[in-house]
Design an enzyme around this catalytic site. Structure first.
Site, short mmCIF file in Angstrom:
data_model
loop_
_atom_site.label_atom_id
_atom_site.label_comp_id
_atom_site.label_asym_id
_atom_site.label_seq_id
_atom_site.Cartn_x
_atom_site.Cartn_y
_atom_site.Cartn_z
N ASP A 84 42.69 25.83 24.74
CA ASP A 84 43.72 26.78 25.14
C ASP A 84 44.84 25.99 25.82
OD1 ASP A 84 42.80 26.17 27.67
OD2 ASP A 84 41.99 28.15 28.08
N HIS B 94 19.53 32.15 23.43
CA HIS B 94 19.32 33.41 22.71
C HIS B 94 20.65 34.13 22.48
CE1 HIS B 94 18.02 37.35 21.46
NE2 HIS B 94 18.88 37.80 22.34
N CYS C 264 12.97 33.35 21.87
CA CYS C 264 12.19 34.45 21.29
C CYS C 264 10.94 33.98 20.57
CB CYS C 264 13.07 35.27 20.34
SG CYS C 264 14.38 36.16 21.22
N ASP D 264 36.72 34.01 20.84
CA ASP D 264 35.99 33.19 21.81
C ASP D 264 35.68 34.07 23.00
OD1 ASP D 264 38.90 33.02 22.93
OD2 ASP D 264 37.61 32.32 24.55
N CYS E 220 14.12 37.78 16.24
CA CYS E 220 15.04 36.66 16.51
C CYS E 220 14.29 35.33 16.37
CB CYS E 220 15.62 36.79 17.92
SG CYS E 220 16.75 35.46 18.38
N CYS F 15 15.37 32.35 17.62
CA CYS F 15 15.80 31.35 18.60
C CYS F 15 14.60 30.86 19.41
CB CYS F 15 16.88 31.93 19.51
SG CYS F 15 16.24 32.79 20.96
ZN LIG Z 1 16.31 35.09 20.57
#
Ligand SMILES: [Zn+2]
Length: 375
Positions: free
Chosen positions: A92, A335, A309, A266, A304, A306
């Site tokens: 930015d 996550h 999880c 963003d 999920c 990730c």
């Molecule tokens: Zn997750």
């Protein structure tokens, strides 16, 4: 041959999917950019950020110029090498943060003189110094220097800030010069005033940029007002260049923006929420510090993939948050960033298949049926 290009590959209603190509790699759009404010996406290694599916990061000029300093980063090989992220970086301009974080500001036609919130030292930011700092950082996508007035602001105050930003946009364009492989984006201002948005878009198009950002939203006007600006604002920008909505947002803000033709966004929200015990899931928001999770063996989201999880229960995440363990922020941030990138990937696929409307209906239905908790 600029080395920077944008190719639209599909549209579905007003939504678009495509690819931005840069010498440092491709950015699939619509894209969500995690925020690496001070040269790090907090609590994440760069390779972990990449593993969530991010193609590009955002860095903050204001924070980096104050600490550790743009010249120092340039001497150490630029921001990519410094923070160990080889893919594209958007920086930015410092305009937003200097207005929201710095002290003892003095705004003139020339630029802004201010005191650092870190150590009180005096600094000056202008279109020319912002372009120079972003060049020293080695940013791939450079943002024009602008003024975003604090809300609430009168029409007159919005008009004044927008017109100053347009004069600064021309100076940013002139100072940026010709830098093959690097892009300069202009920033539309004008708050929620349609006439000002139109005037701003026309001014930016006359100057000519590699991409166009929509600034001055997500600053407290509320989702309904933001989406109603996007209803017309994306139409005001060239179809053949990327459109970037700055500082957005919650998952449903992002979905609404993509439906209205936004290509890039963003926000600090997924990483900041991760550090304060908030998880965003397809079934809504989970507040992990809530006592109801203390004995819950289930993951945050059983679908999920990730690390938070696949390896940990809500009970464990609750415990490490309550105990103040660092792994709490690490797992929840991972996550949240993974969930955000999943939304982007699913929307890109739905746009390509022409099924975005169905996907959005499913997105809202799943959230409505879930265990959303108040903040
Ligand atoms: Zn997750």
């Amino acid at each position: 041959m600029s080395g920077f290009s944008f190719t639209l590959s599909a549209t579905d209603g007003r939504a678009r999917s495509g690819v931005i190509r840069t010498p440092r790699g491709e950015i699939r759009t619509p894209a969500f950019m995690p925020v690496g404010t001070a040269g790090t996406v907090k609590a994440m290694l760069p390779e972990s950020v990449r593993a969530t599916g991010a193609d590009i990061l955002l860095g903050n000029t204001y924070h980096l110029m104050l600490r550790p300093g743009a010249e120092r980063i340039a001497r150490l090989g630029g921001l990519h090498r410094f923070m160990n992220w080889s893919r594209p970086i958007l920086t930015d301009s410092g305009g937003f943060q200097v207005m929201s974080l710095s002290e003892l500001r003095k705004l003139t036609e020339e630029g802004v003189t201010f005191s650092s919130h870190v150590d009180g030292s005096r600094h000056f930011l202008s279109p020319e110094t912002s372009m120079e700092i972003q060049r020293l950082l080695g940013s791939d996508i450079v943002m024009a220097f602008d003024e975003c007035p604090a809300l609430p602001a009168t029409h007159e105050r919005q008009a004044e800030a927008m017109r100053l930003s347009m004069r600064w946009a021309q100076r940013s364009r002139d100072a940026f010069g010709d830098r093959p492989g690097h892009a300069l984006f202009g920033i539309m201002q004008g708050g929620v005033e349609r006439d000002l948005r139109e005037e701003s878009a026309a001014a930016l198009r006359r100057i000519g940029f590699d991409g166009y950002a929509i600034g001055g939203l997500a600053v407290g006007e509320g989702q309904e007002a933001m989406l109603s600006v996007l209803d017309y604002a994306t139409h005001l920008l060239p179809a053949e260049q990327p459109r970037y909505l700055m500082g957005v947002g919650k998952p449903d803000d992002i979905v609404g923006a993509v439906q209205r033709g936004v290509d890039m966004m963003d926000c600090v929200l997924p990483s900041r929420s991760g550090r304060t015990g908030q998880a965003w899931t397809r079934r809504g928001q989970i507040n992990i510090k809530n006592a109801r999770h203390a004995d819950d063996p289930r993951p945050l989201d059983e679908t999920c993939t990730c690390p938070a999880c696949t390896g940990y229960s809500r009970a464990y995440l609750h415990h490490v948050f309550r105990a103040g363990e660092m792994i709490s922020g690490m797992l929840l941030t991972w996550h949240n960033l993974h969930y955000y990138q999943q939304i982007m990937q699913q929307m890109r696929e739905a746009i390509a298949a022409g099924t975005l409307e169905d996907w959005v209906a499913g997105f809202h239905a799943e959230r409505a049926g879930g265990d959303i908790e108040p903040l």
